[in-house]
Design a protein around this motif. Structure first.
Motif, PDB file in Angstrom:
ATOM      1  N   ILE A  57      -8.643   7.558  -0.682  1.00 58.19           N
ATOM      2  CA  ILE A  57      -8.980   8.140   0.625  1.00 58.19           C
ATOM      3  C   ILE A  57      -9.248   9.627   0.443  1.00 58.19           C
ATOM      4  N   SER A  58     -10.387  10.096   0.969  1.00 59.41           N
ATOM      5  CA  SER A  58     -10.663  11.535   0.968  1.00 59.41           C
ATOM      6  C   SER A  58     -11.065  11.945   2.385  1.00 59.41           C
ATOM      7  N   VAL A  59     -10.591  13.122   2.778  1.00 61.51           N
ATOM      8  CA  VAL A  59     -10.860  13.649   4.116  1.00 61.51           C
ATOM      9  C   VAL A  59     -11.344  15.083   3.958  1.00 61.51           C
ATOM     10  N   GLY A  60     -12.442  15.409   4.620  1.00 62.16           N
ATOM     11  CA  GLY A  60     -13.027  16.745   4.540  1.00 62.16           C
ATOM     12  C   GLY A  60     -12.203  17.796   5.265  1.00 62.16           C
ATOM     13  N   ARG A  61     -12.804  18.969   5.427  1.00 58.04           N
ATOM     14  CA  ARG A  61     -12.095  20.102   6.029  1.00 58.04           C
ATOM     15  C   ARG A  61     -12.193  20.060   7.557  1.00 58.04           C
ATOM     16  N   ASN A  62     -11.179  20.614   8.203  1.00 60.51           N
ATOM     17  CA  ASN A  62     -11.142  20.806   9.655  1.00 60.51           C
ATOM     18  C   ASN A  62     -11.392  19.503  10.426  1.00 60.51           C
ATOM     19  N   THR A  63     -10.828  18.426   9.930  1.00 60.30           N
ATOM     20  CA  THR A  63     -10.958  17.106  10.549  1.00 60.30           C
ATOM     21  C   THR A  63      -9.658  16.766  11.256  1.00 60.30           C
ATOM     22  N   VAL A  64      -9.744  15.993  12.329  1.00 56.83           N
ATOM     23  CA  VAL A  64      -8.561  15.538  13.069  1.00 56.83           C
ATOM     24  C   VAL A  64      -8.483  14.018  12.972  1.00 56.83           C
ATOM     25  N   ILE A  65      -7.345  13.524  12.502  1.00 61.55           N
ATOM     26  CA  ILE A  65      -7.069  12.092  12.452  1.00 61.55           C
ATOM     27  C   ILE A  65      -6.048  11.825  13.550  1.00 61.55           C
ATOM     28  N   GLY A  66      -6.434  11.044  14.565  1.00 63.44           N
ATOM     29  CA  GLY A  66      -5.617  10.853  15.754  1.00 63.44           C
ATOM     30  C   GLY A  66      -4.374  10.012  15.561  1.00 63.44           C
ATOM     31  N   TYR A  67      -3.487  10.120  16.529  1.00 62.63           N
ATOM     32  CA  TYR A  67      -2.195   9.439  16.563  1.00 62.63           C
ATOM     33  C   TYR A  67      -2.326   7.951  16.231  1.00 62.63           C
ATOM     34  N   ASN A  68      -1.453   7.485  15.347  1.00 64.40           N
ATOM     35  CA  ASN A  68      -1.308   6.059  15.037  1.00 64.40           C
ATOM     36  C   ASN A  68      -2.564   5.427  14.419  1.00 64.40           C
ATOM     37  N   THR A  69      -3.426   6.228  13.830  1.00 65.79           N
ATOM     38  CA  THR A  69      -4.602   5.697  13.143  1.00 65.79           C
ATOM     39  C   THR A  69      -4.169   5.089  11.812  1.00 65.79           C
ATOM     40  N   LYS A 105       7.218   4.681  -3.981  1.00 67.84           N
ATOM     41  CA  LYS A 105       7.032   6.138  -3.838  1.00 67.84           C
ATOM     42  C   LYS A 105       6.069   6.449  -2.694  1.00 67.84           C
ATOM     43  N   ASN A 106       4.919   5.759  -2.671  1.00 67.40           N
ATOM     44  CA  ASN A 106       3.926   5.998  -1.626  1.00 67.40           C
ATOM     45  C   ASN A 106       4.499   5.706  -0.245  1.00 67.40           C
ATOM     46  N   PHE A 107       5.242   4.625  -0.118  1.00 70.94           N
ATOM     47  CA  PHE A 107       5.843   4.260   1.169  1.00 70.94           C
ATOM     48  C   PHE A 107       6.765   5.369   1.670  1.00 70.94           C
ATOM     49  N   ILE A 108       7.600   5.887   0.793  1.00 68.47           N
ATOM     50  CA  ILE A 108       8.544   6.947   1.184  1.00 68.47           C
ATOM     51  C   ILE A 108       7.789   8.199   1.616  1.00 68.47           C
ATOM     52  N   VAL A 109       6.785   8.605   0.833  1.00 70.76           N
ATOM     53  CA  VAL A 109       6.004   9.812   1.162  1.00 70.76           C
ATOM     54  C   VAL A 109       5.278   9.629   2.494  1.00 70.76           C
ATOM     55  N   ILE A 110       4.640   8.475   2.677  1.00 70.33           N
ATOM     56  CA  ILE A 110       3.893   8.220   3.921  1.00 70.33           C
ATOM     57  C   ILE A 110       4.820   8.213   5.119  1.00 70.33           C
ATOM     58  N   GLN A 111       5.994   7.593   4.988  1.00 72.45           N
ATOM     59  CA  GLN A 111       6.930   7.559   6.116  1.00 72.45           C
ATOM     60  C   GLN A 111       7.443   8.954   6.460  1.00 72.45           C
ATOM     61  N   LEU A 112       7.734   9.769   5.459  1.00 68.81           N
ATOM     62  CA  LEU A 112       8.139  11.162   5.722  1.00 68.81           C
ATOM     63  C   LEU A 112       7.036  11.907   6.472  1.00 68.81           C
ATOM     64  N   ALA A 113       5.806  11.753   5.990  1.00 71.40           N
ATOM     65  CA  ALA A 113       4.677  12.471   6.593  1.00 71.40           C
ATOM     66  C   ALA A 113       4.375  11.964   8.006  1.00 71.40           C
ATOM     67  N   VAL A 138       0.232   8.544  11.733  1.00 70.61           N
ATOM     68  CA  VAL A 138      -0.930   8.065  10.980  1.00 70.61           C
ATOM     69  C   VAL A 138      -0.422   7.247   9.790  1.00 70.61           C
ATOM     70  N   MET A 139      -0.987   6.060   9.602  1.00 73.55           N
ATOM     71  CA  MET A 139      -0.570   5.163   8.525  1.00 73.55           C
ATOM     72  C   MET A 139      -1.669   5.082   7.477  1.00 73.55           C
ATOM     73  N   LEU A 140      -1.388   5.620   6.299  1.00 72.55           N
ATOM     74  CA  LEU A 140      -2.339   5.581   5.192  1.00 72.55           C
ATOM     75  C   LEU A 140      -2.094   4.351   4.335  1.00 72.55           C
ATOM     76  N   ASP A 141      -3.099   3.986   3.573  1.00 74.10           N
ATOM     77  CA  ASP A 141      -2.981   2.863   2.653  1.00 74.10           C
ATOM     78  C   ASP A 141      -1.831   3.121   1.684  1.00 74.10           C
ATOM     79  N   VAL A 142      -0.833   2.252   1.700  1.00 70.44           N
ATOM     80  CA  VAL A 142       0.367   2.460   0.900  1.00 70.44           C
ATOM     81  C   VAL A 142       0.147   2.123  -0.575  1.00 70.44           C
ATOM     82  N   MET A 143      -0.869   1.329  -0.878  1.00 66.96           N
ATOM     83  CA  MET A 143      -1.079   0.904  -2.260  1.00 66.96           C
ATOM     84  C   MET A 143      -2.092   1.759  -3.010  1.00 66.96           C
ATOM     85  N   PHE A 144      -3.133   2.211  -2.314  1.00 68.79           N
ATOM     86  CA  PHE A 144      -4.206   2.959  -2.979  1.00 68.79           C
ATOM     87  C   PHE A 144      -4.623   4.193  -2.158  1.00 68.79           C
ATOM     88  N   PRO A 145      -3.677   5.073  -1.797  1.00 64.20           N
ATOM     89  CA  PRO A 145      -4.047   6.243  -0.981  1.00 64.20           C
ATOM     90  C   PRO A 145      -4.985   7.198  -1.707  1.00 64.20           C
TER      91      PRO A 145
END
Length: 167
Positions: A78-90, A29-37, A68-75
Motif C-alpha cells: 500500500i502506498s499513499v501520496g502526500r496531503n491525502t485524507v483516509i476517512g474513518y473506518n476505511t 507484528k502487523n496486527f499489533i502495529v495496526i491496532q495501535l495506530a 482505518v484498517m490496513l491490510d494486515v498481511m501485506f501492508p
C-alpha cells in the motif's frame, strides 16, 4: 481491471494455506502495529508506525482517521501520496483469499486524495491525484485523476473536467 497476481492452491481453500504465503510472526507484528495506530489520535505517530514497522510508503501530511484498517498481511503493498485524507473506518486491502486461489495487488493512492468514511479499497487499484471517493464506496477499479466517485458498485459521479466546471 484490477492489477492482481493470482496464486492457485490445491485442496482446502486458500485461507487454510495462509501461513505458507505470509509468515505468522509478520502477521502478529502487523496486527499489533495496526491496532495501535487505529486508536491513536496522533497523526504523525500513525505515519511513523506505518513507515517504520509496516514498510508502507506514506507521503508528508497524509492523515489516517481513527479506525482505518490496513491490510494486515501485506501492508507494504500500500502506498499513499502526500496531503491525502483516509476517512474513518476505511479498509484498504492488498490481498484476497478465495476458494481456489489467492490474489495480491499493489494499492496506489495519489496526492491530495480524499477518501470518505467507511470505504473499502480492494487490491490492485490505483486512485489518481486529487480524486474524491465518496463515503461508503467499494473501490473495485481504478479511479482517474481528479474524478469524484461513489457507490457500490463504484461509478464516476463527476469527471475531472466536470469537477473543474463546478469550481
Amino acid at each position: 481491471m484490477r492489477r492482481t497476481t493470482r496464486y492457485p492452491v490445491e485442496g482446502a481453500n486458500s485461507l487454510w494455506h495462509v501461513y505458507k504465503t505470509v509468515p505468522f510472526w509478520k502477521v502478529v507484528k502487523n496486527f499489533i502495529v495496526i491496532q495501535l495506530a487505529r486508536y491513536t489520535p496522533i497523526l504523525g505517530l500513525k505515519n511513523w508506525l506505518y513507515r517504520t514497522f509496516l514498510k508502507m510508503k506514506i507521503g508528508d501530511q497524509t492523515s489516517f482517521a481513527l479506525m482505518v484498517m490496513l491490510d494486515v498481511m501485506f501492508p507494504e503493498k500500500i502506498s499513499v501520496g502526500r496531503n491525502t485524507v483516509i476517512g474513518y473506518n476505511t479498509t484498504i486491502l492488498a490481498h484476497e483469499y478465495l476458494i481456489k486461489e489467492y490474489r495480491l495487488g499493489d494499492v496506489e493512492i495519489g496526492d491530495e486524495v480524499m477518501i470518505g468514511a467507511n470505504s473499502t479499497i480492494l487490491p490492485g487499484v490505483k486512485i489518481g491525484n486529487h480524486a474524491i471517493v465518496s463515503a461508503g464506496t467499494l473501490v473495485h477499479k481504478d479511479v482517474p485523476e481528479g474524478c469524484f466517485v461513489g457507490g457500490n458498485p463504484m461509478r464516476v459521479i463527476y469527471t475531472k473536467e466536470e469537477m473543474l466546471e463546478r469550481e
